[in-house]
Design an enzyme around this catalytic site. Sequence first.
Site, PDB file in Angstrom:
ATOM      1  N   ARG A 145     -16.758 -10.165 -18.095  1.00 44.23           N
ATOM      2  CA  ARG A 145     -15.632  -9.324 -17.695  1.00 44.23           C
ATOM      3  C   ARG A 145     -14.543  -9.394 -18.751  1.00 44.23           C
ATOM      4  O   ARG A 145     -14.249  -8.429 -19.429  1.00 44.23           O
ATOM      5  CB  ARG A 145     -15.106  -9.770 -16.323  1.00 44.23           C
ATOM      6  CG  ARG A 145     -13.994  -8.900 -15.800  1.00 44.23           C
ATOM      7  CD  ARG A 145     -13.429  -9.397 -14.474  1.00 44.23           C
ATOM      8  NE  ARG A 145     -12.641 -10.615 -14.609  1.00 44.23           N
ATOM      9  CZ  ARG A 145     -11.843 -11.079 -13.660  1.00 44.23           C
ATOM     10  NH1 ARG A 145     -11.743 -10.452 -12.504  1.00 44.23           N
ATOM     11  NH2 ARG A 145     -11.163 -12.186 -13.834  1.00 44.23           N
ATOM     12  N   MET A 180      -4.198   8.171   8.176  1.00 43.56           N
ATOM     13  CA  MET A 180      -3.378   7.748   7.044  1.00 43.56           C
ATOM     14  C   MET A 180      -2.207   6.869   7.493  1.00 43.56           C
ATOM     15  O   MET A 180      -1.893   5.859   6.860  1.00 43.56           O
ATOM     16  CB  MET A 180      -2.829   8.969   6.294  1.00 43.56           C
ATOM     17  CG  MET A 180      -2.064   8.596   5.036  1.00 43.56           C
ATOM     18  SD  MET A 180      -1.300   9.991   4.211  1.00 43.56           S
ATOM     19  CE  MET A 180      -2.706  10.913   3.658  1.00 43.56           C
ATOM     20  N   TYR A 193      -9.426  11.766  14.435  1.00 38.46           N
ATOM     21  CA  TYR A 193     -10.086  12.724  13.543  1.00 38.46           C
ATOM     22  C   TYR A 193     -11.579  12.766  13.808  1.00 38.46           C
ATOM     23  O   TYR A 193     -12.192  11.734  14.082  1.00 38.46           O
ATOM     24  CB  TYR A 193      -9.872  12.330  12.078  1.00 38.46           C
ATOM     25  CG  TYR A 193      -8.538  12.768  11.526  1.00 38.46           C
ATOM     26  CD1 TYR A 193      -8.202  14.114  11.454  1.00 38.46           C
ATOM     27  CD2 TYR A 193      -7.617  11.834  11.075  1.00 38.46           C
ATOM     28  CE1 TYR A 193      -6.969  14.512  10.941  1.00 38.46           C
ATOM     29  CE2 TYR A 193      -6.385  12.222  10.563  1.00 38.46           C
ATOM     30  CZ  TYR A 193      -6.074  13.561  10.502  1.00 38.46           C
ATOM     31  OH  TYR A 193      -4.871  13.950   9.996  1.00 38.46           O
ATOM     32  N   LYS A 216      -0.328 -12.438  -9.815  1.00 42.65           N
ATOM     33  CA  LYS A 216      -0.606 -11.049 -10.207  1.00 42.65           C
ATOM     34  C   LYS A 216      -0.541 -10.141  -8.984  1.00 42.65           C
ATOM     35  O   LYS A 216      -0.607 -10.628  -7.843  1.00 42.65           O
ATOM     36  CB  LYS A 216      -1.988 -10.973 -10.865  1.00 42.65           C
ATOM     37  CG  LYS A 216      -3.144 -11.386  -9.949  1.00 42.65           C
ATOM     38  CD  LYS A 216      -4.444 -11.546 -10.732  1.00 42.65           C
ATOM     39  CE  LYS A 216      -5.577 -11.953  -9.790  1.00 42.65           C
ATOM     40  NZ  LYS A 216      -6.814 -12.298 -10.531  1.00 42.65           N
TER      41      LYS A 216
END
Length: 378
Positions: free
Chosen positions: A151, A321, A273, A52
């Site tokens: 779940r 980023m 930052y 997956k």
Amino acid sequence: MDITILDRQPCHRSPGTEGMPGYLTVDLAALARNYEKLATAAAPARTAAVVKADAYGLGAEQVAMKLYAHGCRHFFVAQFGEALRLRPCLPLDADIFVLNGLQPGNERACAQAGIVPVVNSLEQLQHWSRAGQSLNSRLRTVVQFDTGMSRLGVPPNERLALAEALQDAGFIELLFIMSHLACADDVESAQNNAQLAEMSRIAAEFPGFDICVANSGGIFLGDAYHCALVRPGIALYGGAPTAGIQNPMEAVVRLDVAVVQTRSVPAGASVGYSGGHVTTAETRLATIAAGYADGLPRSLSGKGAVYCDGNRLPIVGCVSMDSITVDISALPEGQLRLGTLVEILGPNQTLEDVARDAGTISYEILTGLGSRYGRRYV
Ligand SMILES: *Cc1c(COP(=O)(O)O)cnc(C)c1O
């Protein structure tokens, strides 16, 4: 471009797709050895592969084809779309199972593609059965039961109705029954045994069907958990199946990312930052071309490191980023330059190391590794 300069670069040179900001290298031979190791541990149970989320980010097609060549015939994905994309890559004697089952409306397409849904509720069974009726064919399915994770899977109060529905469902062929362990990575957890006990009660209610419960961690909980089929994911890809013990699996990925720029700053310089880091001495820095958009969590800000020739280069300031900044004062001046690759995952730093520094688990790191890297299969 001056190739001779590239050739003299330390660490690892780019392996072909020249000029990428980073390279994710997937060692398919190591993947196959991990599969063999798990298959040996689980035998005589058969060993499936959970592929997956694009095989945890490594490439479902390449991974599935490699494991097929090593005898794997059962492949689990989470979503129907993933199964559809994978189906043409595998010979027809390989089965693809959809763990989440189907969203209403996908039943016909699923049946026509020969994909097997995992039915998680009475409602999903009814939809699937109706599709069989309208196609006038017996549709294969797996039923998942909830044994205590709350779940996915048929809850205890639906079991009786499900058993009755299966009796009547002439258009359903049940292949095996399954459940999922919530704490399989913790050998001490009492929930493992409780879930296994619940699964044996279910097996008594649905006699004669093969059983599948073990994920990677479950394989290492002992023979009782192997049943007919095991379905590892993370361990195939080199992640640790069990917390707190030496990881028995072989690393499958390495990640090398390029230097974008280097500089020397005086004491008192603000880095990144929010001025997240202020230097206390003259410091040499390198900016590396991977940030949170590439799967390096922002929680690595001021934590963790990259490596060059075995030297630890700590991350300083905030993860951006598209980049991180690392302190390269430990290296001889001039060793790192534009285009040099540094190691984020590799012999010096495992998946578990990065996950620990980021305050997360190997699964999240692996599945987050972005699409902006060049990919190489070896
Ligand atoms: C993801 C998943 C697995 C694989 O788990 P690992 O811990 O990666 O081995 C197995 N079964 C189910 C139901 C899953 O969702």
